[in-house]
Design a protein around this motif. Sequence first.
Motif, PDB file in Angstrom:
ATOM      1  N   ALA A  85      -3.789  -4.104  -9.995  1.00  0.00           N
ATOM      2  CA  ALA A  85      -2.674  -5.013  -9.727  1.00  0.00           C
ATOM      3  C   ALA A  85      -1.367  -4.239  -9.542  1.00  0.00           C
ATOM      4  O   ALA A  85      -0.560  -4.559  -8.654  1.00  0.00           O
ATOM      5  CB  ALA A  85      -2.543  -6.022 -10.866  1.00  0.00           C
ATOM      6  N   ILE A  86      -1.136  -3.230 -10.367  1.00  0.00           N
ATOM      7  CA  ILE A  86       0.074  -2.408 -10.220  1.00  0.00           C
ATOM      8  C   ILE A  86       0.034  -1.623  -8.912  1.00  0.00           C
ATOM      9  O   ILE A  86       1.060  -1.462  -8.242  1.00  0.00           O
ATOM     10  CB  ILE A  86       0.204  -1.466 -11.433  1.00  0.00           C
ATOM     11  CG1 ILE A  86       0.460  -2.272 -12.706  1.00  0.00           C
ATOM     12  CG2 ILE A  86       1.341  -0.466 -11.215  1.00  0.00           C
ATOM     13  CD1 ILE A  86       0.523  -1.439 -13.966  1.00  0.00           C
ATOM     14  N   ARG A  88      -1.406  -2.506  -6.091  1.00  0.00           N
ATOM     15  CA  ARG A  88      -1.089  -3.414  -4.978  1.00  0.00           C
ATOM     16  C   ARG A  88       0.406  -3.711  -4.921  1.00  0.00           C
ATOM     17  O   ARG A  88       0.995  -3.809  -3.841  1.00  0.00           O
ATOM     18  CB  ARG A  88      -1.892  -4.704  -5.123  1.00  0.00           C
ATOM     19  CG  ARG A  88      -1.741  -5.648  -3.948  1.00  0.00           C
ATOM     20  CD  ARG A  88      -2.715  -6.810  -4.034  1.00  0.00           C
ATOM     21  NE  ARG A  88      -2.436  -7.667  -5.180  1.00  0.00           N
ATOM     22  CZ  ARG A  88      -3.149  -8.775  -5.456  1.00  0.00           C
ATOM     23  NH1 ARG A  88      -4.155  -9.124  -4.672  1.00  0.00           N
ATOM     24  NH2 ARG A  88      -2.849  -9.500  -6.498  1.00  0.00           N
ATOM     25  N   GLN A  89       1.032  -3.835  -6.102  1.00  0.00           N
ATOM     26  CA  GLN A  89       2.468  -4.071  -6.128  1.00  0.00           C
ATOM     27  C   GLN A  89       3.241  -2.847  -5.649  1.00  0.00           C
ATOM     28  O   GLN A  89       4.262  -2.968  -4.953  1.00  0.00           O
ATOM     29  CB  GLN A  89       2.895  -4.422  -7.559  1.00  0.00           C
ATOM     30  CG  GLN A  89       4.342  -4.861  -7.700  1.00  0.00           C
ATOM     31  CD  GLN A  89       4.591  -6.210  -7.071  1.00  0.00           C
ATOM     32  OE1 GLN A  89       3.683  -7.024  -6.954  1.00  0.00           O
ATOM     33  NE2 GLN A  89       5.832  -6.455  -6.656  1.00  0.00           N
ATOM     34  N   GLY A  92       3.379  -2.572  -1.978  1.00  0.00           N
ATOM     35  CA  GLY A  92       4.161  -3.602  -1.324  1.00  0.00           C
ATOM     36  C   GLY A  92       3.328  -4.651  -0.635  1.00  0.00           C
ATOM     37  O   GLY A  92       3.842  -5.415   0.182  1.00  0.00           O
ATOM     38  N   GLN A  94       1.284  -8.056  -0.847  1.00  0.00           N
ATOM     39  CA  GLN A  94       1.280  -9.227  -1.715  1.00  0.00           C
ATOM     40  C   GLN A  94      -0.122  -9.768  -1.979  1.00  0.00           C
ATOM     41  O   GLN A  94      -0.450 -10.128  -3.109  1.00  0.00           O
ATOM     42  CB  GLN A  94       2.145 -10.328  -1.089  1.00  0.00           C
ATOM     43  CG  GLN A  94       3.587  -9.915  -0.885  1.00  0.00           C
ATOM     44  CD  GLN A  94       4.290  -9.569  -2.184  1.00  0.00           C
ATOM     45  OE1 GLN A  94       4.050 -10.193  -3.210  1.00  0.00           O
ATOM     46  NE2 GLN A  94       5.159  -8.570  -2.139  1.00  0.00           N
ATOM     47  N   SER A  95      -0.951  -9.815  -0.968  1.00  0.00           N
ATOM     48  CA  SER A  95      -2.272 -10.428  -1.138  1.00  0.00           C
ATOM     49  C   SER A  95      -3.380  -9.617  -0.487  1.00  0.00           C
ATOM     50  O   SER A  95      -4.431 -10.165  -0.171  1.00  0.00           O
ATOM     51  CB  SER A  95      -2.278 -11.847  -0.555  1.00  0.00           C
ATOM     52  OG  SER A  95      -1.931 -11.819   0.818  1.00  0.00           O
TER      53      SER A  95
END
Length: 257
Positions: A85-86, A88-89, A92, A94-95
């Motif tokens: 999750a980190i 993917r953040q 940049g 989002q999905s």
Amino acid sequence: MIFRLSGRSVALVSLIPLLFWLPSAMAQDAGIPGIPAFTVTPGEGQGTEEYSVSLQILAFMTALTFLPAMLMMMTSFTRIIVVFAILRQALGLQSTPSNQVLLGLTLFLTIFIMKPVFEEVNTLALQPYMQEEITSMEAVEQASLPFREFMMAQTRESDLALFMRISDEQAATPEDVSFWVLMPAFVTSELKTAFQIGFILFIPFLIIDMVVASVLMAMGMMMLSPIIISLPFKIMLFVLVDGWALIMGTLAASYGI
């Protein structure tokens, strides 16, 4: 609100108890014994009981409701999903990859990491229980030993001491630590390790964002979002260093595999 039933509906409702009573009455008249669904037989030792198969199946189906929580709290699932999750953040995105892809990848990587523990549980608990060599309670106790060993190896001493102090529990050896104290300490250690890995992952992508933002500001293009420009460079960097293999290999190596 008042519901009005017609005469036919009342007749159908009145037949429902008859449907439950009729099969049992016919079985008693025919001399057919009933099915002992829930029976408890005293065991050989004092204060021990053995439960019927139907009752064991009911307990097993009830325990399945706790399976998602057990998967997250007692395995490597938490660390892996937080790192993904980190990541993917940091990229940049989002999905992309989607939540389904990340959860599936996390699940199979968890099975890969936990395979030695699952094999030990199968040898110590599942197979003896299937062969009726041990009781269900003994099987649960034997199955908890490999998980306890795995969780203890990944738990920081400071986190374990924290929850022991909160619960006012004393333990001379690691084997004496209560399972209910070990579990929150293990999850806390997993979250701390996941955020440490996530911080290291964020640094190169953050540098790219800062460089792109500085260049755009120097060119006077302050209305253009730096994320739009930096995203292709971050994806290119991640692909060039073979990021997915590097991250999954690092996560597996963090558990000593």
